[in-house]
Design an enzyme around this catalytic site. Structure first.
Site, short mmCIF file in Angstrom:
data_model
loop_
_atom_site.label_atom_id
_atom_site.label_comp_id
_atom_site.label_asym_id
_atom_site.label_seq_id
_atom_site.Cartn_x
_atom_site.Cartn_y
_atom_site.Cartn_z
CB CYS A 168 -0.76 0.32 0.86
SG CYS A 168 -1.94 -1.33 1.08
CD GLN A 197 -2.93 -8.08 -2.15
OE1 GLN A 197 -2.49 -7.09 -1.65
NE2 GLN A 197 -2.39 -9.06 -1.49
CG LEU A 227 11.33 -10.18 8.05
CD1 LEU A 227 11.68 -10.20 9.40
CD2 LEU A 227 12.30 -8.75 7.90
CE1 TYR A 284 -6.97 -4.34 5.91
CE2 TYR A 284 -4.93 -6.32 5.21
CZ TYR A 284 -4.82 -4.93 6.18
OH TYR A 284 -4.40 -3.44 6.27
C1 FNR Z 1 2.86 -4.35 2.92
N1 FNR Z 1 1.79 -5.92 2.73
C2 FNR Z 1 0.87 -5.81 2.32
N2 FNR Z 1 0.25 -6.97 1.49
C3 FNR Z 1 -0.35 -7.18 1.59
O1 FNR Z 1 -0.87 -8.32 0.91
N3 FNR Z 1 -0.92 -6.23 0.87
C4 FNR Z 1 -0.69 -4.63 0.82
O2 FNR Z 1 -1.46 -3.92 0.50
C5 FNR Z 1 0.32 -4.85 1.57
N4 FNR Z 1 1.48 -3.53 1.83
C6 FNR Z 1 1.62 -2.94 2.74
C7 FNR Z 1 2.66 -1.46 2.53
C8 FNR Z 1 3.73 -2.01 2.91
C9 FNR Z 1 4.71 -0.49 3.19
C10 FNR Z 1 4.62 -2.48 3.83
C11 FNR Z 1 6.12 -2.87 4.43
C12 FNR Z 1 4.27 -3.92 3.44
C13 FNR Z 1 3.06 -6.67 2.87
C14 FNR Z 1 4.22 -7.18 2.68
O3 FNR Z 1 3.76 -7.40 0.84
C15 FNR Z 1 5.27 -8.31 3.01
O4 FNR Z 1 3.77 -9.30 2.54
C16 FNR Z 1 5.44 -8.14 3.84
O5 FNR Z 1 6.04 -6.90 4.53
C17 FNR Z 1 6.19 -9.07 4.53
O6 FNR Z 1 7.44 -9.13 3.29
P1 FNR Z 1 8.94 -7.99 3.64
O7 FNR Z 1 8.52 -6.72 3.54
O8 FNR Z 1 9.61 -8.67 4.87
O9 FNR Z 1 9.64 -8.51 2.63
#
Ligand code: FNR
Length: 360
Positions: free
Chosen positions: A25, A99, A301, A182
């Site tokens: 997002c 998505q 991560l 959600y």
């Molecule tokens: C997210 N995440 C997320 N997940 C998702 O399914 N839809 C979304 O719109 C969002 N929005 C979002 C915004 C921001 C700024 C972050 C940092 C994270 C979760 C993201 O897709 C992911 O699953 C997690 O951040 C874990 O992965 P990383 O960041 O450790 O690589």
């Protein structure tokens, strides 16, 4: 050849490598419309070598936005600004995914940097939220109204309409967002679903809405293009959705023509304790891949090229998705290729920066 840079073909679509931008997002849209920020943000990952660039949670209905600034796809007016982005992504040799989401009881909240958190009051542009049951996510969140069966049927149609628009906008992969607390996840979990009709109670009833939404999307999404579903493999909470539930659900989704489960976790309870660490959700992707016989995406991560390569080489997942590491470095994929000794498609404009021997 490394696994990370091996193409993946799903149906009639070939992803050039196994690196996907996890949906994130941006809380930067007006009326759900994509703008220059989204073009530059998502475009950078495409020129940075990621094979699949997935848009942030994009609301299938206006009341499904997490914040008033979320992207949306609830009207035809949303198509053209998104098409501008998918055209650019494709021009860089990457694939554009979207998505499709509805936030349910976690909608109508302030964006993270608003200086306030929780519910946006109606007088300030907030709205009445919906959910399986009239239960708040947390004290400062809106009290949702419980959806009627007729409203659920309308929402199933909203997901299908959103998919049809996504296709018109040039997306080639659609992901149904059923994770992170959600709306669709709210139906799955006994912690948020207290219904006593055909959408609540038993496992079969709790998964019904998601299955209906997926069927409706699959019916309009071309057979030649893949459909993914993101789930939270566990609520990390007593009495909540479990990994075993996820395996059973994944089998059902496979039967409906879902091509990959994007395996995340959590988001159901604000108070859940999650044991964070490198690749902390990878084991869930592995369990679903072997337990349900479906392709999986690992996320959470994953930050290093060798780590990503290992996940794939050990058969734990078919794709890796990166979030925050890509925010830090949109060119992660190009650097990962150099680290793994793979040639990469550097944008010609950037060739003078490419390490010797790493250009395809
Ligand atoms: C997210 N995440 C997320 N997940 C998702 O399914 N839809 C979304 O719109 C969002 N929005 C979002 C915004 C921001 C700024 C972050 C940092 C994270 C979760 C993201 O897709 C992911 O699953 C997690 O951040 C874990 O992965 P990383 O960041 O450790 O690589």
């Amino acid at each position: 050849m490394s696994r990370l840079f091996q193409p993946l073909t799903q149906r009639g679509l070939t992803l050039p490598n196994r690196i996907a931008v996890s949906p994130m997002c941006q809380y930067s849209a007006h009326d759900g419309l994509a703008n220059d920020w989204h073009l530059v943000h998502l475009g950078a990952y495409a020129s940075g070598g990621a094979g699949l660039v997935i848009s942030e949670a994009t609301a299938v209905r206006a009341d499904g936005r997490i914040s008033p600034q979320d992207l949306g796809i609830w009207s035809d007016a949303h198509i053209a600004p998104l098409a501008r982005i998918t055209r650019f992504i494709r021009s860089q040799g990457a694939v554009a995914g979207i998505q499709l989401a509805h936030a349910g009881r976690k909608a109508s909240c302030f964006r993270p940097w608003a200086g306030r958190s929780g519910e946006v009051p109606l007088a300030e542009g907030g709205w009445t939220t919906v959910a399986p049951s009239a239960l708040r996510f947390a004290d400062n969140y809106p009290l949702p109204s419980a959806l009627s069966e007729a409203e659920i049927a309308a929402l199933v149609q909203d997901f299908a309409n959103a998919a049809r628009r996504a296709l018109a906008a040039g997306f080639e992969m659609a992901e149904v967002h059923a994770a992170h607390g959600y709306l669709l996840h709210q139906f799955l979990s006994p912690l948020s679903n207290r219904r006593d009709d055909q959408y609540g109670g038993s496992f079969e009833n709790r998964i019904r809405f998601l299955l209906e939404a997926v069927q409706a999307v699959r019916a309009v999404w071309p057979d030649s293009l893949p459909l993914w579903v993101r789930i939270s493999a566990t609520d990390w909470a007593e009495g909540g959705w479990t990994l075993e539930d996820s395996v059973a659900l994944a089998e059902r989704l496979r039967g409906l023509g879902v091509d990959l489960i994007d395996v995340s976790s959590g988001g159901m309870l604000a108070t859940a304790t999650i044991p964070l660490g490198p690749g902390y959700q990878v084991g869930f992707a592995e369990r679903l891949r072997h337990g349900a016989g479906i392709a999986t995406g690992a996320v959470g991560l994953i930050t290093a090229a060798a780590q990503a390569e290992d996940i794939l080489a050990q058969g734990k997942a078919d794709m890796v998705l990166l979030g925050r590491e890509l925010l830090r470095n949109p060119y992660w994929a190009l650097n990962a290729a150099a680290e793994l000794g793979e040639p990469a498609q550097w944008p010609p404009q950037y060739l003078r920066a490419a390490p010797v021997g790493s250009v395809a």
